[in-house]
Write an enzyme that holds these catalytic residues in place. Structure first.
Site, mmCIF file in Angstrom:
data_model
loop_
_atom_site.group_PDB
_atom_site.id
_atom_site.type_symbol
_atom_site.label_atom_id
_atom_site.label_comp_id
_atom_site.label_asym_id
_atom_site.label_seq_id
_atom_site.Cartn_x
_atom_site.Cartn_y
_atom_site.Cartn_z
ATOM 1 C CG ASN A 128 -1.895 1.183 1.174
ATOM 2 O OD1 ASN A 128 -1.752 2.088 0.339
ATOM 3 N ND2 ASN A 128 -2.870 1.179 2.064
ATOM 4 C CB ALA B 248 0.069 10.048 -0.973
ATOM 5 N NE ARG C 138 -10.590 8.794 -0.257
ATOM 6 C CZ ARG C 138 -9.510 8.785 0.529
ATOM 7 N NH1 ARG C 138 -8.776 7.683 0.643
ATOM 8 N NH2 ARG C 138 -9.164 9.870 1.209
HETATM 9 O O1 CA2 Z 1 -6.949 3.784 0.796
HETATM 10 C C1 CA2 Z 1 -5.736 3.654 0.914
HETATM 11 O O2 CA2 Z 1 -5.212 2.689 1.472
HETATM 12 C C2 CA2 Z 1 -4.806 4.770 0.417
HETATM 13 O O3 CA2 Z 1 -3.644 4.147 -0.109
HETATM 14 C C3 CA2 Z 1 -4.458 5.620 1.638
HETATM 15 C C4 CA2 Z 1 -3.618 6.837 1.307
HETATM 16 C C5 CA2 Z 1 -4.247 7.632 0.149
HETATM 17 O O4 CA2 Z 1 -3.383 8.681 -0.227
HETATM 18 C C6 CA2 Z 1 -4.529 6.754 -1.047
HETATM 19 O O5 CA2 Z 1 -5.148 7.543 -2.045
HETATM 20 C C7 CA2 Z 1 -5.448 5.612 -0.680
HETATM 21 C C8 CA2 Z 1 -3.512 7.754 2.506
HETATM 22 C C9 CA2 Z 1 -2.965 7.100 3.732
HETATM 23 C C10 CA2 Z 1 -3.166 8.032 4.877
HETATM 24 O O6 CA2 Z 1 -3.407 7.276 6.032
HETATM 25 C C11 CA2 Z 1 -4.002 7.877 7.088
HETATM 26 C C12 CA2 Z 1 -4.405 7.045 8.096
HETATM 27 C C13 CA2 Z 1 -5.024 7.583 9.192
HETATM 28 C C14 CA2 Z 1 -5.219 8.948 9.284
HETATM 29 C C15 CA2 Z 1 -4.798 9.774 8.266
HETATM 30 C C16 CA2 Z 1 -4.170 9.223 7.172
#
Ligand code: CA2
Length: 146
Positions: free
Chosen positions: A76, A79, A109
């Site tokens: 994963n 970003a 999204r």
């Molecule tokens: O949905 C997913 O797993 C993503 O890879 C998560 C990324 C995002 O940029 C992708 O578009 C989709 C973001 C990870 C941020 O993780 C957080 C976890 C908790 C609180 C804030 C951010």
């Protein structure tokens, strides 16, 4: 030799369980990793987990996977999925099969999350199944053993 699976987590995933539970769920990264390690162990496979907020460190870990008998990668890239030619090039260079996982359904999204620099190289992409997506990817990886 036992199968060796590497699970890579990209930037901000260390915050899981502490913020935005409506989007990413309540489990912490440690909860997820512990479950994956337990499942892999139950199947007699070796599993390593690694999280970094830094693109170059993720590239370094992917390169190291080519030297440590890693058979399969679950990634994963968070970003960096949507921005990183460097991570794409590293995955292409090591030629280790991988599955791309997203906790959220990136297609429901913002448009900038709809493109992945990794997806066309991946065996498959799992998005929107919550943290269960990691376990589904692990089950797939375990089923690849020859
Ligand atoms: O949905 C997913 O797993 C993503 O890879 C998560 C990324 C995002 O940029 C992708 O578009 C989709 C973001 C990870 C941020 O993780 C957080 C976890 C908790 C609180 C804030 C951010």
């Amino acid at each position: 030799m036992a199968q060796h699976i590497l699970v890579l987590h990209g930037p901000n995933l260390n915050l899981l369980g502490t913020r935005e539970p409506d989007v990413y769920g309540a489990d912490t990264l440690s909860d997820i990793n512990q479950r994956l390690l337990a499942i892999a162990g139950h199947h007699g496979a070796r599993c390593s987990v690694y999280q970094s907020n830094h693109e170059g460190e993720l590239v370094d870990r992917i390169q190291a996977a080519a030297q440590d008998q890693t058979d399969f990668i679950i990634i994963n890239a968070a970003a960096y999925t949507h921005t990183s030619v460097a991570i794409r090039d590293a995955l292409a260079a090591v030629r280790i099969p991988f599955v791309e996982v997203h906790i959220s359904n990136v297609y429901s999204r913002e448009a900038f999350r709809h493109h992945s620099y990794l997806a066309d190289l991946a065996r498959g992409v799992i998005a929107g199944l919550g943290v269960y997506g990691y376990e589904a990817a692990l089950q797939y990886a375990l089923a690849q053993r020859t």
